[in-house]
Design an enzyme around this catalytic site. Structure first.
Site, short mmCIF file in Angstrom:
data_model
loop_
_atom_site.label_atom_id
_atom_site.label_comp_id
_atom_site.label_asym_id
_atom_site.label_seq_id
_atom_site.Cartn_x
_atom_site.Cartn_y
_atom_site.Cartn_z
N ARG A 115 105.43 72.77 21.69
CA ARG A 115 104.69 71.70 22.34
C ARG A 115 104.69 70.43 21.48
NH1 ARG A 115 102.73 69.34 26.97
NH2 ARG A 115 100.62 68.53 26.69
N GLU B 44 81.92 101.39 22.64
CA GLU B 44 81.99 102.25 21.45
C GLU B 44 81.00 101.81 20.38
OE1 GLU B 44 84.23 105.07 21.37
OE2 GLU B 44 84.21 104.45 23.45
#
Length: 383
Positions: A271, A366
Site C-alpha cells: 500500500r 476456557e
C-alpha cells in the site's frame, strides 16, 4: 538442554496442518462465517487426514502422537485457517481426551474408538456451562439421580460448542448437590438417547463457523456404566481438562494473531501513500515489530506450558499465563492489523474484521483472562 527445534514428526504434521488450513479451511471460512454454520464436510476431511484424534493411541483408532506440545503446534496452524472451524475440531478431541484420561478400559475401547473413527467422523461435545454457572462451575444445577440400574439426568447446558449437532456429549451433573463442586460427576450421553434435545442456537459476534447452542436434558436415562470415571470426581476432571486445554487455546490465539500480522505486513509493504509504501512510515513499521514480538512471546509461553505438561509436571501456572497472554495478544494484534488497513480493514471484503471478531472469545472461553489471573494469584499465594 532447551531446544526449539521440531522433530521430524512434528515438522511433517505441521506441514500437513498448514496445507489443510490453507487449502480446505481458508476457502470455506468466509462463507460459513456469513452463514453462521459449521462446515461438517471440512471436519470429515480433517478427520480422514488424521487431524482430529491424533493424540490418542492407535489401539483406540488414534494417531499415537501423545504430545501436548505437538497438539499446540497443530492448533496454531488450524486456527490460522479458521478459529471457528478449529474450535469445533478441538472440542471433539477434548471430549475424547476425557474418555481416554478417566474412562475404564471398556469405555475407552467403545467410546474412544467411537470418536476416533475417521470414516464416521462423529462430533463430540463437552457440557459444563449453564445459564447460572459460568466461571463458578460448582453452581451447576443439572442433576443426575440414581434410579436402580440407571442414572436419570435433567438440566440445561448453554454455550456448548457442537451443542445440538454432536453425536456424543460429555455431561457434568450434580450427583451430591450438598457437596457443591465436590458433588459433580461426569457422564457419557449419546445424542440418540431419549430426552436429550438441542435448544437455542446462539448468534455470535465471532467464531460463527462453529455451532454453539443449548443442550436440554429431560429425564435422560443412562445405564450405570455410562458414568465416566469415579462418582463425584467431575470437578477434578474438569480442572485437569482445562489445565491441558488452556495451552491449546493459547496456541489457537497465536494462530489468529499470526494470520492478522501476516496480512497486515503484506498490505503495509504494498500500500502506497505519499509516494511510498506505508511500511516505510516508522509508526507502521514499529507497530508491526511490536506485533511480531508479542506473537513470538505468546508462542514461547504456550510451548513452555505444553513441554512441562509433556514431562508429567503440573502446568497450571504456565498454562494460565500462556492462555491469558496469548488471548489478549490476539485481540491486540487483530485490532492493530485492522488499523493498519484503515477503512479497508473495517470492511467485510477483507478477512481482518473476521479475525478481530474471532479473537475476542479467546479471552473468554476456557476461563476468562480474569479467571486465569485468579488462578495465577492463588498459585502465587501458595508458593
Amino acid at each position: 538442554m532447551i531446544s526449539f527445534t521440531l522433530t521430524d514428526e512434528q515438522r511433517e504434521l505441521t506441514q500437513l496442518a498448514r496445507r489443510f488450513a490453507r487449502e480446505e479451511m481458508r476457502p470455506a471460512a468466509p462463507e460459513y462465517d456469513e452463514k453462521e454454520s459449521f462446515p461438517r464436510f471440512v471436519y470429515e476431511k480433517a478427520h480422514r487426514a488424521g487431524l482430529i484424534t491424533y493424540r490418542f493411541p492407535e489401539t483406540y483408532g488414534g494417531g499415537g502422537v501423545d504430545s501436548l506440545l505437538t497438539s499446540c503446534i497443530l492448533s496454531e496452524e488450524l486456527f490460522w485457517g479458521c478459529a471457528g472451524i478449529s474450535t469445533s475440531f478441538g472440542v471433539t478431541a477434548l471430549a475424547a481426551g476425557l474418555i481416554y484420561r478417566f474412562g475404564d478400559e471398556e469405555q475407552k475401547r467403545h467410546w474412544l474408538r467411537y470418536l476416533c473413527d475417521p470414516d464416521a467422523a462423529r462430533l463430540g461435545a463437552v457440557c459444563l456451562t449453564e445459564p447460572e454457572a459460568g466461571s463458578d462451575f460448582g453452581s451447576i444445577r443439572t442433576r443426575a439421580v440414581a434410579d436402580g440400574d440407571e442414572w436419570v439426568l435433567n438440566g440445561r447446558k448453554c454455550f456448548i460448542t457442537n451443542g445440538g449437532i454432536a453425536d456424543l456429549y460429555l455431561v457434568f451433573a450434580k450427583t451430591k448437590p450438598e457437596k457443591g463442586a465436590y458433588g459433580i460427576s461426569l457422564f457419557l450421553v449419546p445424542a440418540d438417547r431419549p430426552g436429550i434435545s438441542p435448544g437455542k442456537k446462539e448468534r455470535k459476534m465471532g467464531q460463527r463457523a462453529s455451532h454453539t447452542g443449548d443442550v436440554i436434558l429431560e429425564g435422560v436415562r443412562l445405564p450405570r456404566e455410562f458414568l465416566l470415571g469415579e462418582e463425584n470426581m467431575g470437578f477434578l476432571y474438569a480442572m485437569k481438562m482445562l489445565e491441558d486445554s488452556r495451552p491449546m487455546v493459547g496456541a489457537g490465539a497465536v494462530g489468529v494473531a499470526r494470520a492478522a500480522y501476516e496480512y497486515a505486513l503484506g498490505y503495509a509493504k504494498e500500500r502506497k501513500q505519499f509516494g511510498k509504501p506505508i511500511f516505510k512510515n516508522q509508526s507502521i513499521a514499529f507497530l508491526l515489530a511490536d506485533m511480531k514480538t508479542k506473537i513470538d512471546a505468546a508462542r514461547l509461553l504456550v510451548w513452555r506450558a505444553a513441554e512441562k505438561a509433556d514431562r508429567g509436571e503440573s502446568s497450571a501456572m504456565e498454562g494460565s499465563m500462556a492462555k491469558a497472554f496469548a488471548a489478549e495478544t490476539a485481540m491486540e494484534v487483530t485490532t492493530h492489523a485492522v488499523q493498519i488497513l484503515g477503512g479497508y480493514g473495517y470492511m467485510r471484503d477483507y478477512p481482518l474484521e473476521k479475525w478481530m471478531r474471532d479473537a475476542k472469545i479467546l479471552s473468554i472461553y476456557e476461563g476468562t483472562t480474569q479467571i486465569q489471573k485468579l488462578v495465577m494469584s492463588k498459585l502465587m499465594e501458595a508458593e
